[in-house]
Design a protein around this motif. Structure first.
Motif, PDB file in Angstrom:
ATOM      1  N   ARG A  98       0.831  -1.412  -0.051  1.00  0.00           N
ATOM      2  CA  ARG A  98       0.502   0.088  -0.106  1.00  0.00           C
ATOM      3  C   ARG A  98       1.010   1.282   0.021  1.00  0.00           C
ATOM      4  O   ARG A  98       0.803   2.419  -0.391  1.00  0.00           O
ATOM      5  N   LYS A  99       1.932   1.126   1.153  1.00  0.00           N
ATOM      6  CA  LYS A  99       2.924   1.921   0.618  1.00  0.00           C
ATOM      7  C   LYS A  99       3.785   2.777  -0.662  1.00  0.00           C
ATOM      8  O   LYS A  99       3.804   4.040  -1.157  1.00  0.00           O
ATOM      9  N   ARG A 100       4.055   1.564  -1.091  1.00  0.00           N
ATOM     10  CA  ARG A 100       4.873   1.271  -2.296  1.00  0.00           C
ATOM     11  C   ARG A 100       3.518   2.514  -3.138  1.00  0.00           C
ATOM     12  O   ARG A 100       4.442   3.077  -4.326  1.00  0.00           O
ATOM     13  N   THR A 101       2.098   1.466  -3.505  1.00  0.00           N
ATOM     14  CA  THR A 101       2.029   2.157  -3.888  1.00  0.00           C
ATOM     15  C   THR A 101       1.719   3.678  -4.238  1.00  0.00           C
ATOM     16  O   THR A 101       1.266   4.545  -5.261  1.00  0.00           O
ATOM     17  N   THR A 102       1.183   4.209  -3.083  1.00  0.00           N
ATOM     18  CA  THR A 102       0.624   5.236  -3.000  1.00  0.00           C
ATOM     19  C   THR A 102       1.821   6.390  -3.021  1.00  0.00           C
ATOM     20  O   THR A 102       2.253   7.101  -3.818  1.00  0.00           O
ATOM     21  N   GLN A 103       3.530   5.728  -3.333  1.00  0.00           N
ATOM     22  CA  GLN A 103       4.245   6.166  -3.423  1.00  0.00           C
ATOM     23  C   GLN A 103       4.663   6.279  -4.933  1.00  0.00           C
ATOM     24  O   GLN A 103       5.279   7.377  -5.302  1.00  0.00           O
ATOM     25  N   HIS A 105       1.813   6.655  -6.935  1.00  0.00           N
ATOM     26  CA  HIS A 105       1.324   7.391  -7.031  1.00  0.00           C
ATOM     27  C   HIS A 105       1.304   8.799  -7.147  1.00  0.00           C
ATOM     28  O   HIS A 105       1.202   9.899  -8.210  1.00  0.00           O
ATOM     29  N   GLN A 106       2.575   9.134  -6.256  1.00  0.00           N
ATOM     30  CA  GLN A 106       2.268   9.983  -6.120  1.00  0.00           C
ATOM     31  C   GLN A 106       3.504  10.909  -6.969  1.00  0.00           C
ATOM     32  O   GLN A 106       3.264  11.740  -7.224  1.00  0.00           O
ATOM     33  N   ALA A 107       4.975   9.669  -7.000  1.00  0.00           N
ATOM     34  CA  ALA A 107       5.126  10.066  -8.037  1.00  0.00           C
ATOM     35  C   ALA A 107       5.050  10.251  -9.609  1.00  0.00           C
ATOM     36  O   ALA A 107       5.545  11.178 -10.343  1.00  0.00           O
ATOM     37  N   ASN A 108       4.205   9.576  -9.862  1.00  0.00           N
ATOM     38  CA  ASN A 108       3.491   9.218 -11.209  1.00  0.00           C
ATOM     39  C   ASN A 108       2.554  10.838 -10.994  1.00  0.00           C
ATOM     40  O   ASN A 108       2.586  10.978 -12.421  1.00  0.00           O
ATOM     41  N   ARG A 109       2.520  11.458 -10.194  1.00  0.00           N
ATOM     42  CA  ARG A 109       1.351  12.283 -10.148  1.00  0.00           C
ATOM     43  C   ARG A 109       2.697  13.595 -10.325  1.00  0.00           C
ATOM     44  O   ARG A 109       2.316  14.374 -10.938  1.00  0.00           O
ATOM     45  N   ALA A 110       3.070  12.969  -9.701  1.00  0.00           N
ATOM     46  CA  ALA A 110       4.710  14.489  -9.711  1.00  0.00           C
ATOM     47  C   ALA A 110       5.315  14.244 -10.389  1.00  0.00           C
ATOM     48  O   ALA A 110       5.250  15.838 -11.291  1.00  0.00           O
TER      49      ALA A 110
END
Length: 819
Positions: A98-103, A105-110
């Motif tokens: 979940r954490k890696r997915t969030t990261q 997602h955040q990295a992809n968003r950035a």
């Protein structure tokens, strides 16, 4: 059993708030499960049911302890421990995923935000548009709540924002930030590194974290030490956003944004500078041009076309050497070759031919750029300066020629009075050569000793610019001071051979470009012969003046005789003219008199003759009445002829100055009444009315002349009025003997034309509208003469077709007869 009552058809679950705790038979680890239930809930016993939910019995905690085997319990606990460990590992893996997915997602968003912002950077043409679009992309693509860009100082730039903050207003200035965000901005500006601050509790607007990214030149050679000129501030709702990977990507975004801002500002500055350069290029009065090495203009400013008179297209399509004056083309070609070899032209002059056939002198400077194979140059029109230089040179040559050939001595001396210039005329006048006087004080050898102090004073005043008092003029000086810069003086001078000559000096100070006096320029003219001639002329003038005085006396005597003769001739001429005028008037009077007599005497004579003949032949047959009519006609004609003769005699006496004036006391009212009665008898076809007013009706007057005045006025009123009309005769007397009496004669006749009024009192003048009525034109002339003898006045008012009013004003008392 529910509330003390037995309900066999109702299950326990239907009456309890929650399902009852039960232990099903056949469950795995039944005893352990029961033990776990006893630990969780404060119960004494646990129902045991089958798979269908039927109660099979009750299980107590003591029974559970009796049925548990320690060894099986230990084994079971180990199995349970392994199961718990596996569940924990599984949970950790889920959290890690979940954490890696969030990261991710955040990295992809950035990363996506970075990509979209880079596209905005590529498309941006204005800084305000760039800042707004970047903030909008951060919100829409990155999913953040708020993004704003602020600058360290207002001079650095105006910021922009996008996001959820209703009362943000102008809240994109770094100086307006507060709270944790102010701390993040301050840290980012101070350290030049990104700063993330997470709120302990969500902020007023629901923000969980804020990221401040410094804006600076990340691509500079000293990027770490580069100053920050602003910050990019991003707000998000979750507390766990902005990890290192996301911050790194957003830092790259901030770096690209800073680079884009700098690039846009640099481009704007470059465009502004280019616009200013183009503006100066267009407005310059000097030539500005770019030429290639082949001698063609690549670009020229309007001054080139304006100076030469050609269109820009004409100047660009042919080599500019074609416009150079033929005499200057060789030198210009050589200068162009030097430029093509890389040598700059510091200063060069040549002539360019204009469209009107004239030529212009151009002074230009040029620099070659070898990489571009281009020549950048500037040229100034110096035609007027060249003409002025030529004129100055010619003037200097003429001045030198005049100085050398003038008969005036031209002498210049410096502040010490030493001679610095000495022309040939000075050598001829004073006898000294130029070599003998240069560097010497001229006052010491050109002026007699007794005059030297005064000359030195004059020279010092000229050199110092002081005012020169005319009181210094001595016996041997003739001094004229126009102002402090122009002095004319005449005095004696010494020549080399010791002769005394008289020279007239014109002195003017010499000044440099700063206006400082550096010497004196003098012009000297030898006037010795002129002075001698003046003395001789003065003696001759004195003798001539004596001769003139004697001759003047003779002329005055002759003039007096001539004036007397002239006056006598003028007197005789006036008398002759008077005699001629009187004779002319007499001739005119004779002509008019003959004409009048031939007309006015013939008519009554004819009437008398015809009536007499009729009486002679037909008298016995006629009645007395008819005879009386013819006799009355004869009497009227005789009266008419008598009146005519009386008028002629009266005007004759008046013209000759023999008309008698004998004033006596007279009752004016009685006189007027008798005159009216007399005139009424002569004319029964008109009604005469007399009126009088006032108290003093007695006067001193000539009754005979008054009779002439008013009988003529009343006779004219009767003659020129319509039959049956009213004629008024009015007397206005004053209340005292010092006043004047006024007579008015008013008729309702044909009136007098305005153009005839000025000549009305002239002898024999008849009005233009009275030619059909008999008359001599003498009556009003007699009236005017009689009124003048009384010292009175006569006036009239008349309107054609309405009538005329004559007003006669006479004084009551006559002091002495008037001539």
């Amino acid at each position: 059993m529910v509330a003390g009552e037995l309900h066999p058809d109702v299950t326990a679950g239907e009456v309890m708030e929650r399902a009852p705790l039960t232990l099903k038979l056949g469950e795995r680890a039944t005893l352990l499960t029961a033990l776990d239930l006893f630990q969780q809930y404060p119960i004494q016993s646990l129902p045991v049911v089958d798979e269908q939910g039927n109660l099979q019995g009750m299980l107590s905690l003591s029974h559970v302890f009796q049925q548990i085997d320690p060894r099986s319990l230990y084994q079971h606990l180990e199995q349970l421990q392994q199961l718990v460990t596996e569940q924990q590992r599984h949970h950790q893996l889920e959290q890690l995923v979940r954490k890696r997915t969030t990261q991710l997602h955040q990295a992809n968003r950035a990363l996506k935000t970075l990509s979209e912002c880079n596209q905005v950077l590529v498309r941006a043409t204005a800084e305000s548009e760039l800042l707004h679009d970047i903030c909008q992309v951060i919100l829409e693509t990155g999913g953040y709540r708020l993004a704003w860009i602020g600058f360290a100082t207002p001079e650095t730039g105006a910021g922009a924002f996008a996001g959820e903050m209703e009362d943000l207003g102008d809240y994109f200035s770094i100086n307006d930030a507060t709270g944790e965000e102010a701390d993040a901005i301050a840290i980012a500006l101070r350290t030049g590194k990104p700063c993330v601050i997470r709120y302990d509790t969500p902020s007023t607007y629901g923000y969980g974290a804020v990221l401040s990214l410094p804006l600076k030149d990340y691509y500079a050679s000293n990027a770490p030490a580069a100053p920050c000129f602003g910050t990019l501030n991003i707000y998000a709702t979750p507390l766990d956003v902005f990890d290192s990977a996301e911050v790194q990507l957003l830092s790259k975004l901030a770096a690209d944004l800073a680079y884009g801002i700098k690039a846009l500002r640099t481009r704007t500055e470059r465009e502004t500078a280019q616009q200013e350069l183009d503006r100066f290029f267009e407005l310059s009065l000097d030539w500005l041009f770019v030429s290639d090495f082949n001698g063609y203009f690549q670009r020229i400013n309007p001054a080139v076309s304006k100076t030469l008179g050609y269109r820009t297209e004409q100047l660009l399509e042919v080599p500019w050497l074609e416009f150079v004056h033929k005499s200057d083309r060789a030198n210009t070609q050589a200068e162009l070759q030097k430029l093509c070899q890389g040598q700059a032209t510091v200063y060069f002059e040549n002539r360019f031919c204009a469209a009107d056939g004239s030529y212009r002198w151009m002074a230009w400077t040029a620099v070659p750029v070898m990489a571009q194979r281009a020549i950048y140059g500037v040229a100034r029109d110096v035609t007027e300066r060249k003409w002025a230089q030529d004129a100055l040179l010619k003037s200097q040559q003429k001045l030198t020629l005049h100085v050398q050939q003038t008969p005036l001595a031209v002498i210049e001396w410096n502040l010490q009075g030493e001679v610095t210039e000495w022309n040939p005329a000075a050598e001829e006048i004073f006898g000294y050569s130029k070599a003998e006087v240069l560097g010497r004080c001229a006052v010491n050898f050109l002026v007699p000793k007794e005059l030297r102090p005064t000359l030195r004073h004059l020279l010092s005043c000229l050199l110092s610019g002081k005012t020169i008092e005319e009181a210094i003029a001595l016996e041997h000086f003739e001094l004229e001071v126009a102002d402090s810069t122009k002095i004319k003086v005449a005095h004696e001078n010494l020549t080399k051979d010791g002769r005394l000559i008289i020279c007239e000096w014109y002195n003017t100070p010499l000044v440099d470009r700063k206006g400082q006096i550096i010497g004196v320029a003098s012009l000297a003219l030898d006037i010795t012969e002129r002075k001698q001639a003046e003395q001789a002329l003065q003696l001759a003038n004195e003798a001539l003046e004596l001769r003139v005085v004697e001759r003047t006396a003779e002329l005055m005597q002759t003039l007096e005789q001539l004036q007397a003769e002239i006056h006598e001739r003028q007197r005789l001429e006036v008398e002759l003219r008077t005699s001629l005028s009187k004779e002319k008037e007499l001739n005119e009077l004779k002509s008019r008199f003959v004409s009048m007599v031939s007309h006015d005497f013939r008519t009554p004579l004819t009437t008398i003759q015809s009536s007499a003949e009729l009486l002679e032949h037909y008298g016995p047959q006629w009645s007395e009445e008819k005879k009386r009519i013819h006799l009355h006609r004869m009497q009227t004609s005789v009266h008419r002829m008598t009146q005519l003769l009386e008028d002629i005699l009266t005007i004759g006496r008046a013209e000759a100055g023999k008309l008698e004036f004998q004033p006596k006391p007279l009752d004016l009212r009685q006189f007027a009444v008798q005159l009216v009665e007399e005139m009424q008898l002569l004319s029964s076809a008109h009604t005469l009315v007399f009126r009088s007013s006032g108290q003093y009706d007695r006067a001193i007057a000539d009754e005979k002349l008054l009779h002439h005045i008013f009988s003529n006025l009343l006779s004219n009123a009767i003659k020129y009025s319509v039959v049956g009309s009213l004629i008024e005769f009015e007397l206005i007397c004053p209340d005292s003997p010092q006043g004047e009496v006024v007579f008015c004669v008013r008729d309702r006749g044909i009136g007098i034309p305005p153009e005839d009024i000025p000549m009305l009192f002239t002898a024999f003048h008849r009005c233009s509208n009275a030619n059909h009525i008999a008359g001599t034109g003498l009556g009003l002339t007699i009236v005017k003469k009689c009124v003048d003898l009384h010292g009175g006045a006569i006036s009239l008012e008349s309107q054609l077709g309405i009538g005329t009013v004559f007003t006669v004003t006479l004084p009551l008392e006559q002091r002495e007869p008037l001539d």
